[in-house]
Design a protein around this motif. Structure first.
Motif, PDB file in Angstrom:
ATOM      1  N   VAL A   1       0.856  -1.189   0.000  1.00 21.38           N
ATOM      2  CA  VAL A   1       0.000   0.000   0.000  1.00 21.38           C
ATOM      3  C   VAL A   1       0.891   1.236   0.000  1.00 21.38           C
ATOM      4  CG1 VAL A   1      -1.899  -1.143   1.216  1.00 21.38           C
ATOM      5  CG2 VAL A   1      -0.150   0.073   2.527  1.00 21.38           C
ATOM      6  N   VAL A   2       0.335   2.350  -0.432  1.00 15.40           N
ATOM      7  CA  VAL A   2       1.067   3.609  -0.417  1.00 15.40           C
ATOM      8  C   VAL A   2       1.099   4.167   1.002  1.00 15.40           C
ATOM      9  CG1 VAL A   2       1.108   5.992  -1.270  1.00 15.40           C
ATOM     10  CG2 VAL A   2       0.455   4.119  -2.805  1.00 15.40           C
ATOM     11  N   THR A   3       2.267   4.649   1.424  1.00 21.16           N
ATOM     12  CA  THR A   3       2.430   5.260   2.737  1.00 21.16           C
ATOM     13  C   THR A   3       2.952   6.682   2.564  1.00 21.16           C
ATOM     14  OG1 THR A   3       4.746   4.613   3.060  1.00 21.16           O
ATOM     15  CG2 THR A   3       3.060   2.974   3.625  1.00 21.16           C
ATOM     16  N   LEU A   4       2.964   7.444   3.653  1.00 21.18           N
ATOM     17  CA  LEU A   4       3.504   8.801   3.591  1.00 21.18           C
ATOM     18  C   LEU A   4       4.966   8.807   3.173  1.00 21.18           C
ATOM     19  CD1 LEU A   4       1.914  10.511   6.733  1.00 21.18           C
ATOM     20  CD2 LEU A   4       1.436  10.993   4.331  1.00 21.18           C
ATOM     21  N   ALA A   5       5.693   7.736   3.481  1.00 19.10           N
ATOM     22  CA  ALA A   5       7.105   7.662   3.105  1.00 19.10           C
ATOM     23  C   ALA A   5       7.287   7.704   1.592  1.00 19.10           C
ATOM     24  CB  ALA A   5       7.732   6.385   3.666  1.00 19.10           C
ATOM     25  N   HIS A   6       6.281   7.240   0.846  1.00 21.18           N
ATOM     26  CA  HIS A   6       6.394   7.263  -0.614  1.00 21.18           C
ATOM     27  C   HIS A   6       6.360   8.682  -1.183  1.00 21.18           C
ATOM     28  CE1 HIS A   6       4.923   2.984  -0.193  1.00 21.18           C
ATOM     29  NE2 HIS A   6       6.014   2.853  -0.932  1.00 21.18           N
ATOM     30  N   GLY A   7       5.979   9.661  -0.370  1.00 21.04           N
ATOM     31  CA  GLY A   7       5.976  11.047  -0.827  1.00 21.04           C
ATOM     32  C   GLY A   7       7.085  11.889  -0.243  1.00 21.04           C
ATOM     33  N   ALA A   8       8.052  11.252   0.438  1.00 17.21           N
ATOM     34  CA  ALA A   8       9.086  12.009   1.154  1.00 17.21           C
ATOM     35  C   ALA A   8      10.312  12.302   0.315  1.00 17.21           C
ATOM     36  CB  ALA A   8       9.490  11.249   2.422  1.00 17.21           C
ATOM     37  N   GLY A   9      10.395  11.748  -0.894  1.00 13.08           N
ATOM     38  CA  GLY A   9      11.529  12.040  -1.761  1.00 13.08           C
ATOM     39  C   GLY A   9      12.748  11.170  -1.554  1.00 13.08           C
ATOM     40  N   GLY A  10      12.631  10.098  -0.782  1.00 13.32           N
ATOM     41  CA  GLY A  10      13.774   9.235  -0.509  1.00 13.32           C
ATOM     42  C   GLY A  10      13.670   7.887  -1.192  1.00 13.32           C
ATOM     43  N   LYS A  11      14.126   6.839  -0.489  1.00  6.07           N
ATOM     44  CA  LYS A  11      14.156   5.499  -1.073  1.00  6.07           C
ATOM     45  C   LYS A  11      12.769   5.008  -1.462  1.00  6.07           C
ATOM     46  CE  LYS A  11      18.417   3.566   0.839  1.00  6.07           C
ATOM     47  NZ  LYS A  11      19.003   2.456   1.614  1.00  6.07           N
ATOM     48  N   SER A  12      11.793   5.236  -0.594  1.00  5.95           N
ATOM     49  CA  SER A  12      10.445   4.754  -0.888  1.00  5.95           C
ATOM     50  C   SER A  12       9.861   5.455  -2.107  1.00  5.95           C
ATOM     51  CB  SER A  12       9.535   4.952   0.326  1.00  5.95           C
ATOM     52  OG  SER A  12       9.961   4.164   1.416  1.00  5.95           O
ATOM     53  N   SER A  13      10.119   6.759  -2.235  1.00  2.00           N
ATOM     54  CA  SER A  13       9.644   7.497  -3.411  1.00  2.00           C
ATOM     55  C   SER A  13      10.267   6.947  -4.685  1.00  2.00           C
ATOM     56  CB  SER A  13       9.989   8.982  -3.275  1.00  2.00           C
ATOM     57  OG  SER A  13       9.297   9.573  -2.213  1.00  2.00           O
ATOM     58  N   ALA A  14      11.588   6.729  -4.641  1.00  3.00           N
ATOM     59  CA  ALA A  14      12.286   6.210  -5.818  1.00  3.00           C
ATOM     60  C   ALA A  14      11.750   4.848  -6.222  1.00  3.00           C
ATOM     61  CB  ALA A  14      13.785   6.133  -5.538  1.00  3.00           C
ATOM     62  N   ALA A  15      11.483   3.991  -5.227  1.00  6.50           N
ATOM     63  CA  ALA A  15      10.966   2.656  -5.515  1.00  6.50           C
ATOM     64  C   ALA A  15       9.584   2.725  -6.150  1.00  6.50           C
ATOM     65  CB  ALA A  15      10.924   1.828  -4.228  1.00  6.50           C
ATOM     66  N   LEU A  16       8.719   3.583  -5.620  1.00  4.22           N
ATOM     67  CA  LEU A  16       7.364   3.725  -6.165  1.00  4.22           C
ATOM     68  C   LEU A  16       7.409   4.252  -7.598  1.00  4.22           C
ATOM     69  CD1 LEU A  16       4.268   3.663  -5.468  1.00  4.22           C
ATOM     70  CD2 LEU A  16       4.521   6.116  -4.967  1.00  4.22           C
ATOM     71  N   ILE A  17       8.209   5.274  -7.837  1.00  8.09           N
ATOM     72  CA  ILE A  17       8.294   5.864  -9.178  1.00  8.09           C
ATOM     73  C   ILE A  17       8.798   4.841 -10.186  1.00  8.09           C
ATOM     74  CG2 ILE A  17       9.542   7.568 -10.557  1.00  8.09           C
ATOM     75  CD1 ILE A  17       9.380   9.393  -8.026  1.00  8.09           C
ATOM     76  N   ASP A  18       9.857   4.115  -9.822  1.00  5.57           N
ATOM     77  CA  ASP A  18      10.422   3.132 -10.743  1.00  5.57           C
ATOM     78  C   ASP A  18       9.461   1.992 -11.037  1.00  5.57           C
ATOM     79  OD1 ASP A  18      12.749   4.453 -11.156  1.00  5.57           O
ATOM     80  OD2 ASP A  18      14.029   3.091 -10.034  1.00  5.57           O
ATOM     81  N   ALA A  19       8.875   1.430  -9.977  1.00  8.56           N
ATOM     82  CA  ALA A  19       8.106   0.199 -10.122  1.00  8.56           C
ATOM     83  C   ALA A  19       6.709   0.413 -10.690  1.00  8.56           C
ATOM     84  CB  ALA A  19       8.011  -0.513  -8.773  1.00  8.56           C
ATOM     85  N   VAL A  20       6.137   1.579 -10.456  1.00 10.81           N
ATOM     86  CA  VAL A  20       4.766   1.815 -10.896  1.00 10.81           C
ATOM     87  C   VAL A  20       4.722   2.737 -12.116  1.00 10.81           C
ATOM     88  CG1 VAL A  20       2.505   2.740 -10.256  1.00 10.81           C
ATOM     89  CG2 VAL A  20       3.841   1.431  -8.585  1.00 10.81           C
ATOM     90  N   PHE A  21       5.311   3.922 -12.012  1.00  6.41           N
ATOM     91  CA  PHE A  21       5.145   4.928 -13.052  1.00  6.41           C
ATOM     92  C   PHE A  21       6.101   4.727 -14.226  1.00  6.41           C
ATOM     93  CE2 PHE A  21       3.631   6.833  -9.088  1.00  6.41           C
ATOM     94  CZ  PHE A  21       2.318   7.110  -9.458  1.00  6.41           C
ATOM     95  N   VAL A  22       7.393   4.613 -13.949  1.00  6.11           N
ATOM     96  CA  VAL A  22       8.350   4.428 -15.046  1.00  6.11           C
ATOM     97  C   VAL A  22       8.098   3.103 -15.747  1.00  6.11           C
ATOM     98  CG1 VAL A  22      10.776   4.194 -15.655  1.00  6.11           C
ATOM     99  CG2 VAL A  22      10.072   5.904 -13.980  1.00  6.11           C
ATOM    100  N   GLU A  23       7.776   2.075 -14.987  1.00  9.31           N
ATOM    101  CA  GLU A  23       7.536   0.751 -15.577  1.00  9.31           C
ATOM    102  C   GLU A  23       6.386   0.788 -16.587  1.00  9.31           C
ATOM    103  OE1 GLU A  23       8.170  -3.183 -16.388  1.00  9.31           O
ATOM    104  OE2 GLU A  23       9.400  -1.864 -15.117  1.00  9.31           O
ATOM    105  N   ALA A  24       5.326   1.547 -16.277  1.00  9.05           N
ATOM    106  CA  ALA A  24       4.154   1.593 -17.146  1.00  9.05           C
ATOM    107  C   ALA A  24       4.264   2.658 -18.243  1.00  9.05           C
ATOM    108  CB  ALA A  24       2.901   1.863 -16.316  1.00  9.05           C
TER     109      ALA A  24
END
Length: 363
Positions: free
Chosen positions: A31-54
């Motif tokens: 699930v998405v957490t606040l950490a995914h919007g903090a600009g760090g490791k979690s953000s990078a992982a979300l961007i790569d795996a969901v947005f860049v991948e698609a």
């Protein structure tokens, strides 16, 4: 010499972990957490795996502050977009209206572009006071005039009360890149210097304290400001500038880690050279937060050739927005993909990308 010899002794350890650091983090959350919007490791992982991948494409995969696009005529544009969900909407030194302009203008400037036009979209919660909305729009208009850009199109949506935390703003911008201007991680070379245009952490700490959740009183104002003019000052003084980035979410530490990975170099920072305002340092110490992870909204980091570093700092300091500019570190060949910080005690420590979310909703 002591700091350098200590760094050399630690070199083997740093090299062993550098390969792991070069890979962007993998998404393991369900699930998405606040950490995914903090600009760090979690953000990078979300961007790569969901947005860049698609949405793969050569422009998107650069993952810069904006896309660099070449027109059929050969001219180049920078195109950037950003959403602003800061809480509170007003804070010492600025408001969401200022941020909405400054954030996109500064992203375009980091691409080497001269910002020209912005769009602006508002998502407004039912019940939001019209008087407050007028004030924020006035802030936005004033920020655009100061930055020298025009608002040329926009959109407004109203959602049920409580659905948008009052007000969200999204801006997109277009800027023109002058002929012959090339910036990017691929141009960075060992021996280059890192230049920071001013003090660290002002915006993040101003917003955090403005929430009133902490029993800390400090006169800290956000540094939110358009840096496009300051960038032009830098490029005039240091025409061979390699790379630019503004340390917003995740702060200096995160953008330096991105640089180290993207350029395949080591980034060595010197703790004694990092400019931090005393009140910001004091607040960070009380909260156990390292200033290198705290956001700015009116500063940038530049990589310049060593021969141009002194001229770059002198030119920046001559501008009111760059009065605390300083050389803060250097680029090394090894350890590849790693950021290290020399301490005042002659040792060094690894500066990893931000993990977690110590300062939510700062932009």
């Amino acid at each position: 010499m002591a700091a350098e010899s200590t760094l050399d002794r630690e070199g083997l350890v740093l090299e062993r972990i550098s390969n792991a650091r070069k890979r962007r983090p993998r998404l393991v959350d369900e699930v998405v957490t606040l950490a995914h919007g903090a600009g760090g490791k979690s953000s990078a992982a979300l961007i790569d795996a969901v947005f860049v991948e698609a949405l793969r494409g050569p422009e998107l995969e650069q993952l810069g502050d904006g896309a660099v696009l070449t027109l059929p005529s050969g001219e180049r544009l920078a195109f950037s977009t950003d959403s602003f969900v800061v809480s509170p909407l007003r804070f010492p030194g600025g408001s969401i209206g200022h941020l909405a302009v400054h954030g996109t203008v500064n992203d375009l400037a980091m691409c080497g572009a001269v910002p020209q036009w912005l769009s602006c979209a508002f998502v407004i919660a039912e019940g939001f006071p019209i008087a407050e909305l007028r004030e924020i729009v006035a802030d936005l208009a004033a920020a655009a005039r100061t930055a020298g850009v025009r608002l040329v199109t926009g959109d407004t949506k109203v959602v049920p009360a409580g659905a948008a935390d009052g007000l969200y703003i999204t801006t997109a911008g277009v800027g023109v890149i002058p002929a012959g201007r090339e910036l990017g991680a691929a141009t960075v070379r060992p021996g280059d210097r890192l230049v920071l245009s001013g003090t660290l952490g002002d915006h993040g700490m101003a917003v955090l304290l403005a929430r009133g959740d902490l029993a800390i009183e400090a006169e800290i104002e956000s540094d939110t400001a358009p840096v496009n003019g300051l960038v032009e000052t830098l490029l005039a003084a240091a025409p061979n500038t390699r790379w630019l980035r503004d340390p917003t979410r995740g702060g200096l530490a995160t953008v330096c880690n991105e640089l180290a990975v993207d350029a395949g170099v080591g980034v060595i920072l010197d703790e004694q050279l990092l400019p931090v305002a005393p009140q910001v340092q004091g607040a960070c110490d009380l909260l156990g937060i390292d200033p290198v992870y705290v956001a700015n909204e009116g500063k940038f980091v530049a990589v310049v050739p060593a021969a141009e570093a002194e001229a770059a700092v002198a030119a920046l300091r001559a501008d009111p927005l760059g009065g605390q500019a300083a050389v803060i570190g250097e680029i090394t060949e090894q350890p590849e993909g790693v950021v290290a910080l020399r301490t005042p005690f002659g040792g060094s420590r690894i500066v990893d990308m931000l993990v977690g979310d110590p300062l939510p909703r700062i932009c």
